[in-house]
Motif scaffolding. Structure first.
Motif, PDB file in Angstrom:
ATOM      1  N   LEU A 251      29.774  45.194  41.517  1.00 20.19           N
ATOM      2  CA  LEU A 251      29.381  44.548  42.770  1.00 20.19           C
ATOM      3  C   LEU A 251      28.493  45.473  43.594  1.00 20.19           C
ATOM      4  N   ARG A 252      28.854  46.759  43.642  1.00 21.13           N
ATOM      5  CA  ARG A 252      28.036  47.722  44.401  1.00 21.13           C
ATOM      6  C   ARG A 252      26.646  47.838  43.795  1.00 21.13           C
TER       7      ARG A 252
ATOM      8  N   ASN B 240      34.461  46.228  40.967  1.00 19.17           N
ATOM      9  CA  ASN B 240      33.879  46.751  42.201  1.00 19.17           C
ATOM     10  C   ASN B 240      32.605  47.578  41.993  1.00 19.17           C
TER      11      ASN B 240
ATOM     12  N   GLU C  31      40.555  40.386  43.847  1.00 19.44           N
ATOM     13  CA  GLU C  31      40.846  41.824  43.835  1.00 19.44           C
ATOM     14  C   GLU C  31      40.946  42.309  42.392  1.00 19.44           C
ATOM     15  N   ASP C  32      39.859  42.851  41.901  1.00 12.48           N
ATOM     16  CA  ASP C  32      39.822  43.411  40.542  1.00 12.48           C
ATOM     17  C   ASP C  32      39.037  44.719  40.628  1.00 12.48           C
ATOM     18  N   PRO C  33      39.733  45.869  40.696  1.00 11.02           N
ATOM     19  CA  PRO C  33      39.046  47.155  40.874  1.00 11.02           C
ATOM     20  C   PRO C  33      37.969  47.421  39.827  1.00 11.02           C
ATOM     21  N   LYS C  34      38.133  46.842  38.637  1.00  8.42           N
ATOM     22  CA  LYS C  34      37.174  47.107  37.567  1.00  8.42           C
ATOM     23  C   LYS C  34      35.793  46.531  37.856  1.00  8.42           C
TER      24      LYS C  34
ATOM     25  N   SER D 137      38.984  38.975  50.415  1.00  6.79           N
ATOM     26  CA  SER D 137      39.190  39.983  49.378  1.00  6.79           C
ATOM     27  C   SER D 137      37.958  40.879  49.261  1.00  6.79           C
ATOM     28  N   THR D 138      38.068  41.915  48.445  1.00  4.20           N
ATOM     29  CA  THR D 138      36.928  42.801  48.187  1.00  4.20           C
ATOM     30  C   THR D 138      35.761  42.007  47.613  1.00  4.20           C
ATOM     31  N   LEU D 139      36.064  41.079  46.727  1.00  6.08           N
ATOM     32  CA  LEU D 139      35.022  40.231  46.157  1.00  6.08           C
ATOM     33  C   LEU D 139      34.374  39.376  47.236  1.00  6.08           C
TER      34      LEU D 139
ATOM     35  N   ASN E 182      32.038  41.279  49.608  1.00  6.76           N
ATOM     36  CA  ASN E 182      30.814  41.798  48.990  1.00  6.76           C
ATOM     37  C   ASN E 182      29.929  40.722  48.373  1.00  6.76           C
ATOM     38  N   SER E 183      30.228  39.451  48.616  1.00  8.37           N
ATOM     39  CA  SER E 183      29.463  38.361  48.010  1.00  8.37           C
ATOM     40  C   SER E 183      28.519  37.731  49.022  1.00  8.37           C
TER      41      SER E 183
END
Length: 283
Positions: free
Chosen positions: A199-200, A196, A191-194, A218-220, A223-224
């Motif tokens: 990644l998109r 994101n 989780e690192d908003p910077k 996690s968000t990472l 999206n992986s």
């Protein structure tokens, strides 16, 4: 799962029916969830009868499913207590005993990481690296040591590897470079908003994304394309600190390296044999 329990399931597979093999494979993949369910529930999930589950359990030497489940729970607790007792340094040890306990602790870390790694995800990462010219690695804090190690390894294989800690700079690199490329993100929490927006962008450009993280949800992780799981805090084990996380990340990176080396040299040997065959035909 403890390796001895794992082997119990694996060794049983050649000696049971096809449906019972399905039960064994379920236990191998879903051990922790499986011991909290009854035989009927597991049978429904797998698509076999409750009787099939019980017959498989009896083939392992247990009289009932409850006996089997109680045995696994007791064994897990015993291993946890053993790990705590042999890896904690309480100040009563001499120098050699401290070293022995630290060695035991690191061995447990390696065993746990090995159990958590999905081999399919690992080999997918290796193949993605083979097909990529440029690799970007993003990491923060202490994980930068692991990222630097990864970069140094694959520079030797002729890859263009760049370790980037600034997500804005990474975004610009992705947009400028037109060669086949991929991104590897090393993050304990995922989780690192910077990162994101990067990644998109990578997904829009169909770049392979590899996550080395302890948090697969996690968000990472979400999206992986490939997720390589490492260790994080766990109340059942002592000192799940940054050193343990770092060691587990390093284990993953060097596993990638050795598997890549095998495929790299196998390919080189095949090419050499082809050249040698051509030379024989000429002379």
């Amino acid at each position: 799962m403890n390796r001895q329990i794992n082997l119990m399931f694996e060794d049983s597979i050649p000696n049971v029916s096809h449906q019972q093999k399905m039960v064994a494979q379920y236990m191998l993949k879903n051990f922790q969830r499986g011991i909290n369910k009854n035989a009927r529930t597991i049978g429904n999930e797998i698509g076999v009868s409750e009787a099939t589950v019980i017959r498989y359990i009896k083939s392992l030497g247990f009289q009932t499913y409850s006996e089997f489940r109680d045995y696994l729970i007791r064994y897990e607790k015993q291993m946890i207590n053993q790990k705590v007792s042999i890896s904690n340094v309480d100040g009563s040890e001499n120098e050699r005993e401290v070293l022995a306990k630290m060695s035991t602790r690191w061995k447990h870390v390696m065993d746990e990481v090995e159990d958590k790694i999905d081999v399919g995800e690992l080999m997918g990462t290796v193949m993605a690296i083979r097909e990529t010219k440029t690799i970007y690695i993003y990491s923060t804090l202490f994980s930068k040591h692991v990222a630097d190690d990864f970069a140094n390894i694959f520079l030797l294989f002729g890859k263009q590897v760049q370790h980037v800690t600034d997500p804005h700079y990474l975004k610009s690199l992705i947009l400028v470079n037109e060669e086949p490329k991929m991104i590897i993100v090393i993050s304990k929490t995922g989780e690192d908003p910077k990162i994101n927006p990067v990644l998109r962008l990578a997904r829009q450009m169909q770049m392979p994304i590899v996550a080395i993280t302890s948090n697969t949800k996690s968000t990472l992780g979400i999206n992986s394309d490939y997720i390589l799981k490492t260790l994080n805090g766990n109340p059942d084990y002592p000192l799940r600190d940054s050193g343990t996380t770092l060691l587990s990340q390093m284990f993953v990176v060097h596993s990638i390296y050795h598997l890549y080396s095998l495929s790299f040299f196998d390919e080189g040997e095949a090419l050499w044999n082809k050249v040698r065959g051509s030379l024989i035909d000429l002379f």
